[in-house]
Design an enzyme around this catalytic site. Structure first.
Site, short mmCIF file in Angstrom:
data_model
loop_
_atom_site.label_atom_id
_atom_site.label_comp_id
_atom_site.label_asym_id
_atom_site.label_seq_id
_atom_site.Cartn_x
_atom_site.Cartn_y
_atom_site.Cartn_z
CG ASP A 37 50.31 37.36 44.21
OD1 ASP A 37 50.64 37.50 43.02
OD2 ASP A 37 49.70 38.23 44.84
CG ASN A 92 41.65 44.28 50.87
OD1 ASN A 92 42.69 44.50 50.27
ND2 ASN A 92 41.19 43.06 51.09
CG HIS A 133 45.20 42.84 48.71
ND1 HIS A 133 43.98 42.29 48.41
CD2 HIS A 133 45.76 43.14 47.52
CE1 HIS A 133 43.83 42.26 47.10
NE2 HIS A 133 44.88 42.77 46.54
CD GLU A 157 43.09 39.52 50.98
OE1 GLU A 157 43.04 40.77 51.03
OE2 GLU A 157 42.59 38.87 50.06
C1 F6R Z 1 48.94 40.84 42.06
C2 F6R Z 1 48.76 41.14 43.47
C3 F6R Z 1 47.67 42.03 43.99
C4 F6R Z 1 47.32 43.19 43.07
C5 F6R Z 1 46.19 44.03 43.69
C6 F6R Z 1 45.77 45.16 42.78
O1 F6R Z 1 50.06 39.99 41.86
O2 F6R Z 1 49.50 40.64 44.23
O3 F6R Z 1 48.06 42.50 45.24
O4 F6R Z 1 48.45 43.98 42.87
O5 F6R Z 1 45.09 43.21 43.93
O6 F6R Z 1 45.17 44.61 41.64
P1 F6R Z 1 44.75 45.52 40.40
O7 F6R Z 1 46.01 46.01 39.80
O8 F6R Z 1 44.03 44.56 39.47
O9 F6R Z 1 43.89 46.60 40.93
#
Ligand code: F6R
Length: 242
Positions: A67, A136, A138, A143
């Site tokens: 992303d 959450n 995701h 989401e």
């Molecule tokens: C990052 C992404 C997100 C993260 C998720 C967890 O490219 O796509 O889905 O993997 O938000 O983030 P952290 O590792 O910061 O807890």
């Protein structure tokens, strides 16, 4: 699903890096799906260490990231392209031309997303997809409520994701409200998926995602239907799964 429980973040990162290394060694021209966020930083550090020791060669590897924030350029320190360069690509011998991140500066969302799907297809799909897990549920920026059948698309970030990601910005107002993300379908098409989860704060969502109902309300729960998923975590995150 296989679960590897390591005692802490450092050791979980080593396990994840080991799996990626095995992929690169077995198939030197593999396609890696990569993630940003706090979780994979230790994994990337470990890969850099092994590369510096001469144990790994990324010369023929291609990568596609999950992303990118809409509106952020590669030079913006908060962009995911910048993150990938500074945490991994600048320190290994991957050819940057072979590394792909959705184009956050393409204002035409449909164009940015279909171009990205075309790149993934032209590479022959993803051999190994690395994922973090949002609080959450995701994955990527898919989401709660995301349709399972989507490929790359533009999303509005949820309030909880904006709040969670504000730690990387000067203020919450600077967190972009939209992103381009691979969809659940793109992720599910990867041949192997590694989800890295660390810390007590992920404990509850790990349990719901991997041992609860499969529902779009917990996007990661769809991974229960993938036939090659490895969950790598520390004891704190995996406490309810062992
Ligand atoms: C990052 C992404 C997100 C993260 C998720 C967890 O490219 O796509 O889905 O993997 O938000 O983030 P952290 O590792 O910061 O807890």
């Amino acid at each position: 699903m296989r679960i590897y429980c390591a005692k802490d973040y450092y050791h979980a990162s080593r396990v994840a890096a080991n799996i990626i290394s095995a992929q690169v060694i077995m198939k030197p021209d593999c396609v890696l799906g990569l993630a940003t966020g706090a979780t994979p930083v230790g994994t990337y550090e470990q890969l850099v260490r092994w590369y510096e020791k001469g144990d790994l060669d990324f010369a023929s590897v291609h990568s596609v990231n999950l992303d990118e924030y809409r509106g952020l350029s590669a030079e913006d320190e908060q962009s995911y392209r910048y993150f990938m360069n500074s945490h991994l690509f600048d320190h290994i011998n991957i050819d940057k031309k072979n590394t792909y991140v959705p184009d956050g500066m393409e204002p035409d969302a449909a164009k940015a997303c279909s171009a990205y799907d075309e790149i993934i297809r032209s590479l022959g799909g993803i051999d190994l997809q690395i994922l973090g897990l949002g609080h959450n549920g995701h994955i990527g920026f898919n989401e709660p409520g995301s349709a399972f059948e989507k490929e790359t698309h533009c999303v509005r970030l949820s309030r909880s994701t904006i709040e969670a990601n504000a730690r990387f910005f000067d203020s919450i107002d600077r967190v972009p409200r939209e992103a381009y993300t691979m969809g659940i379908k793109s992720i599910m098409q990867a041949r192997k998926v590694v989800v890295i989860v660390c810390g007590e704060s992920k404990r509850e969502i790990v349990r719901r995602a991997f041992f609860g109902a499969i529902t779009p309300e917990v996007p990661a729960s769809v991974l229960q239907l993938h036939n090659d998923v490895i969950l790598v975590g520390d004891e704190a995150a995996l406490a309810d799964c062992l």
